[in-house]
Write a protein that holds these residues in place. Structure first.
Motif, short mmCIF file in Angstrom:
data_model
loop_
_atom_site.label_atom_id
_atom_site.label_comp_id
_atom_site.label_asym_id
_atom_site.label_seq_id
_atom_site.Cartn_x
_atom_site.Cartn_y
_atom_site.Cartn_z
N ILE A 34 38.07 53.18 31.48
CA ILE A 34 36.68 52.39 32.05
C ILE A 34 35.51 52.44 30.99
O ILE A 34 34.96 51.57 30.66
CB ILE A 34 36.28 53.18 33.48
N THR A 35 35.58 53.91 30.58
CA THR A 35 34.25 53.67 29.39
C THR A 35 34.51 53.27 28.24
O THR A 35 33.68 52.76 27.46
CB THR A 35 34.25 55.54 29.39
N ARG A 36 36.03 52.98 27.66
CA ARG A 36 36.35 52.48 26.33
C ARG A 36 36.45 51.07 26.50
O ARG A 36 36.56 50.32 25.49
CB ARG A 36 37.63 53.10 25.90
N TRP A 37 36.57 50.48 27.78
CA TRP A 37 36.96 48.90 27.82
C TRP A 37 36.07 48.20 26.95
O TRP A 37 36.53 47.19 26.38
CB TRP A 37 36.60 48.80 29.30
N SER A 38 34.69 48.39 26.97
CA SER A 38 33.94 47.39 26.21
C SER A 38 34.18 47.50 24.72
O SER A 38 33.72 46.64 23.66
CB SER A 38 32.10 47.63 26.51
N ARG A 39 34.75 48.64 23.97
CA ARG A 39 34.98 48.64 22.64
C ARG A 39 36.56 48.54 22.29
O ARG A 39 36.97 48.41 21.24
CB ARG A 39 34.75 50.01 22.36
N MET A 40 37.28 48.14 23.37
CA MET A 40 38.88 47.93 23.26
C MET A 40 38.92 46.35 22.83
O MET A 40 38.06 45.47 23.28
CB MET A 40 39.62 47.80 24.49
N ASP A 41 40.00 46.08 21.91
CA ASP A 41 40.45 44.80 21.50
C ASP A 41 41.21 44.19 22.71
O ASP A 41 41.59 45.04 23.57
CB ASP A 41 40.88 44.62 20.21
N ASN A 42 41.35 42.86 22.67
CA ASN A 42 42.22 42.29 23.59
C ASN A 42 43.69 42.96 23.76
O ASN A 42 44.34 42.99 24.80
CB ASN A 42 42.29 40.90 23.60
N GLU A 43 44.38 43.26 22.70
CA GLU A 43 45.65 43.63 22.60
C GLU A 43 45.50 45.06 23.60
O GLU A 43 46.43 45.17 24.60
CB GLU A 43 46.15 44.07 21.43
N GLU A 44 44.56 45.66 23.16
CA GLU A 44 44.58 47.13 24.07
C GLU A 44 44.20 46.96 25.37
O GLU A 44 44.54 47.69 26.26
CB GLU A 44 43.53 48.02 23.56
N ARG A 45 43.16 45.92 25.78
CA ARG A 45 42.92 45.55 27.23
C ARG A 45 44.10 45.19 27.98
O ARG A 45 44.48 45.61 29.03
CB ARG A 45 41.71 44.44 27.08
N ARG A 46 44.99 44.22 27.24
CA ARG A 46 46.10 43.72 27.88
C ARG A 46 47.12 45.02 28.25
O ARG A 46 47.69 45.04 29.24
CB ARG A 46 46.90 42.84 27.18
N ARG A 47 47.20 46.09 27.42
CA ARG A 47 48.27 47.20 27.62
C ARG A 47 47.62 48.13 28.99
O ARG A 47 48.21 48.40 29.60
CB ARG A 47 48.27 48.24 26.45
N VAL A 48 46.16 48.18 28.84
CA VAL A 48 45.60 48.81 29.93
C VAL A 48 45.87 48.13 31.27
O VAL A 48 46.12 48.68 32.40
CB VAL A 48 44.27 48.95 29.70
N LEU A 49 45.64 46.80 31.23
CA LEU A 49 45.89 46.15 32.27
C LEU A 49 47.52 46.15 32.92
O LEU A 49 47.63 46.38 34.01
CB LEU A 49 45.69 44.64 32.22
N GLY A 50 48.49 46.54 32.10
CA GLY A 50 49.78 46.56 32.27
C GLY A 50 49.66 47.86 32.95
O GLY A 50 50.49 48.29 33.97
N LEU A 51 49.28 48.82 32.52
CA LEU A 51 49.36 50.10 33.09
C LEU A 51 48.50 50.40 34.44
O LEU A 51 49.11 50.98 35.42
CB LEU A 51 48.39 51.39 32.24
N CYS A 52 47.66 49.42 34.53
CA CYS A 52 46.91 49.53 35.94
C CYS A 52 47.78 48.85 37.04
O CYS A 52 47.97 49.22 38.04
CB CYS A 52 45.65 48.40 35.94
N HIS A 53 48.61 47.74 36.48
CA HIS A 53 49.72 47.24 37.46
C HIS A 53 50.53 48.21 37.81
O HIS A 53 51.01 48.42 39.11
CB HIS A 53 50.06 46.10 36.72
N GLU A 54 51.07 48.91 36.78
CA GLU A 54 52.13 49.85 37.06
C GLU A 54 51.67 51.05 38.08
O GLU A 54 52.39 51.42 39.00
CB GLU A 54 52.70 50.40 35.88
N ARG A 55 50.58 51.42 37.78
CA ARG A 55 49.78 52.39 38.76
C ARG A 55 49.72 51.99 40.14
O ARG A 55 49.96 52.57 41.20
CB ARG A 55 48.50 53.07 38.13
N ALA A 56 49.33 50.70 40.28
CA ALA A 56 49.06 50.24 41.50
C ALA A 56 50.47 50.15 42.48
O ALA A 56 50.40 50.21 43.39
CB ALA A 56 48.51 48.86 41.64
N LYS A 57 51.51 49.55 41.37
CA LYS A 57 53.03 49.39 42.01
C LYS A 57 53.43 51.01 42.61
O LYS A 57 53.91 51.30 43.74
CB LYS A 57 53.82 49.06 41.27
N SER A 58 53.16 51.90 41.75
CA SER A 58 53.62 53.19 41.95
C SER A 58 52.94 53.87 43.25
O SER A 58 53.51 54.75 43.96
CB SER A 58 53.26 54.29 40.76
N SER A 59 51.50 53.65 43.25
CA SER A 59 50.95 54.01 44.34
C SER A 59 51.03 53.23 45.93
O SER A 59 50.67 53.73 46.96
CB SER A 59 49.39 54.15 44.02
#
Length: 71
Positions: A34-59
């Motif tokens: 969350i705190t790094r989002w504004s400094r991430m490039d799109n590639e990293e943001r897409r990677r984080v979105l994938g992680l968020c999706h996996e966390r949501a599925k796992s939970s």
């Protein structure tokens, strides 16, 4: 990020509360993500979105229906 590509939008849904693992219950990002989002490039943001999706599925927040070809 190239000049024609728009920034990947934040997954924030304005439900900002951390669970016991310091994961936001709204967007499924870690505090660090969350705190790094504004400094991430799109590639990293897409990677984080994938992680968020996996966390949501796992939970159990989201679940996937099998595609018609799987049945």
């Amino acid at each position: 990020m190239n000049a024609t590509e728009r920034p990947v939008l934040s997954p924030c849904v304005n439900i900002c509360a951390l669970d016991e693992d310091d994961i936001c219950t709204g967007c499924q990002r870690t505090v660090e993500e969350i705190t790094r989002w504004s400094r991430m490039d799109n590639e990293e943001r897409r990677r984080v979105l994938g992680l968020c999706h996996e966390r949501a599925k796992s939970s159990g927040l989201i679940w996937m229906l099998p595609s018609r070809s799987d049945s």
